[in-house]
Design an enzyme around this catalytic site. Structure first.
Site, PDB file in Angstrom:
ATOM      1  N   TYR A 177       0.923  -1.248  -0.120  1.00 30.51           N
ATOM      2  CA  TYR A 177       0.318  -0.599  -0.262  1.00 30.51           C
ATOM      3  C   TYR A 177       1.106   1.337   0.072  1.00 30.51           C
ATOM      4  O   TYR A 177       0.699   1.935   0.140  1.00 30.51           O
ATOM      5  CB  TYR A 177      -1.461   0.069   1.281  1.00 30.51           C
ATOM      6  CG  TYR A 177      -1.460  -1.185   1.174  1.00 30.51           C
ATOM      7  CD1 TYR A 177      -2.734  -1.654   0.503  1.00 30.51           C
ATOM      8  CD2 TYR A 177      -1.391  -2.177   2.471  1.00 30.51           C
ATOM      9  CE1 TYR A 177      -3.509  -3.067   0.420  1.00 30.51           C
ATOM     10  CE2 TYR A 177      -2.265  -3.434   2.348  1.00 30.51           C
ATOM     11  CZ  TYR A 177      -2.872  -4.121   1.753  1.00 30.51           C
ATOM     12  OH  TYR A 177      -3.664  -5.157   1.221  1.00 30.51           O
ATOM     13  N   ARG A 178       2.144   1.463  -0.876  1.00 31.88           N
ATOM     14  CA  ARG A 178       3.165   2.092  -0.351  1.00 31.88           C
ATOM     15  C   ARG A 178       3.156   2.796   0.612  1.00 31.88           C
ATOM     16  O   ARG A 178       3.598   4.169   0.501  1.00 31.88           O
ATOM     17  CB  ARG A 178       2.321   3.363  -2.019  1.00 31.88           C
ATOM     18  CG  ARG A 178       1.891   2.658  -2.399  1.00 31.88           C
ATOM     19  CD  ARG A 178       2.065   3.588  -3.884  1.00 31.88           C
ATOM     20  NE  ARG A 178       3.336   4.606  -4.085  1.00 31.88           N
ATOM     21  CZ  ARG A 178       4.495   4.725  -4.770  1.00 31.88           C
ATOM     22  NH1 ARG A 178       3.613   3.703  -5.777  1.00 31.88           N
ATOM     23  NH2 ARG A 178       5.009   5.984  -4.716  1.00 31.88           N
ATOM     24  N   LEU A 179       2.778   2.581   2.020  1.00 30.53           N
ATOM     25  CA  LEU A 179       3.891   2.497   3.043  1.00 30.53           C
ATOM     26  C   LEU A 179       4.919   1.929   3.364  1.00 30.53           C
ATOM     27  O   LEU A 179       5.474   1.953   4.184  1.00 30.53           O
ATOM     28  CB  LEU A 179       2.877   2.246   4.468  1.00 30.53           C
ATOM     29  CG  LEU A 179       1.221   2.748   4.169  1.00 30.53           C
ATOM     30  CD1 LEU A 179       0.370   1.820   5.636  1.00 30.53           C
ATOM     31  CD2 LEU A 179       1.423   4.438   4.160  1.00 30.53           C
TER      32      LEU A 179
END
Length: 201
Positions: free
Chosen positions: A178-180
């Site tokens: 989730y692009r975290l």
């Protein structure tokens, strides 16, 4: 992939880079030493290409090239650069920024002497980054260099050698869903060593 935590880091970014490169190598990454080198000319126009990391130590990261190439000309006019090592199979990236200077000629000569002879000849034959009329012309220059040095060792060209980037900033990046992504920046501490900050992804 597990999250990257501060306790997973090392106070010394060189040691952490070595650890991450070993991990990438063990995971089967082809040429984990490959890194993108970004330079800019005197007017600030950027240029990037892939080079190989050929030396790593407390003073910086080393690579070798033709001094008359575009990157060589850029570094003569603007001796700062950025490097990126990216290993997609393990979801990791390292960014390094800093000043760049030529290595002593003795260091370049020692490295050049250990290169395959064909690579040594190629260094003499190629006017790196200059226009060439045809492949045939390039191959003719290779034959000329082979004939020139047929009787002995191939010497280090005056126009070829090493550079060292002395890091002023490091960033270690690890992919996360989730692009975290996890990002940690190393910057020089006032009393020596490095301060480490987590960055937003």
């Amino acid at each position: 992939m597990e999250r990257l935590r501060r306790r997973d880091l090392d106070p010394d970014p060189v040691i952490l880079l070595e650890r991450w490169m070993d991990h990438a190598r063990a995971a089967g990454v082809h040429e984990p030493e490959a890194m993108t080198l970004a330079t800019a000319d005197a007017g600030g126009a950027p240029s990037a290409r892939v080079v190989l990391l050929r030396g790593l130590g407390p003073d910086g990261l080393d690579f070798y090239t033709n001094y008359e190439s575009r990157k060589g000309r850029d570094l003569a006019a603007n001796p700062r650069a950025a490097l990126v090592l990216y290993w997609a199979p393990v979801g990791r990236q390292v960014r390094v920024e800093g000043a760049v200077a030529r290595l002593p000629r003795e260091a370049s000569a020692a490295y050049f002497a250990g290169r395959p002879r064909d690579s040594q000849v190629g260094a003499w034959a190629s006017r790196q980054s200059a226009a060439v009329a045809s492949r045939a012309e390039l191959e003719a220059r290779v034959r000329e260099a082979e004939a020139r040095f047929a009787a002995g060792e191939v010497p280090l060209p005056d126009f070829w050698g090493g550079y060292r980037l002395r890091p002023a900033r490091w960033e270690f990046w690890q992919a996360h869903p989730y692009r975290l992504h996890d990002r940690f920046r190393y910057e020089p501490a006032p009393g020596g060593g490095w301060t480490v900050d987590r960055l937003s992804p």
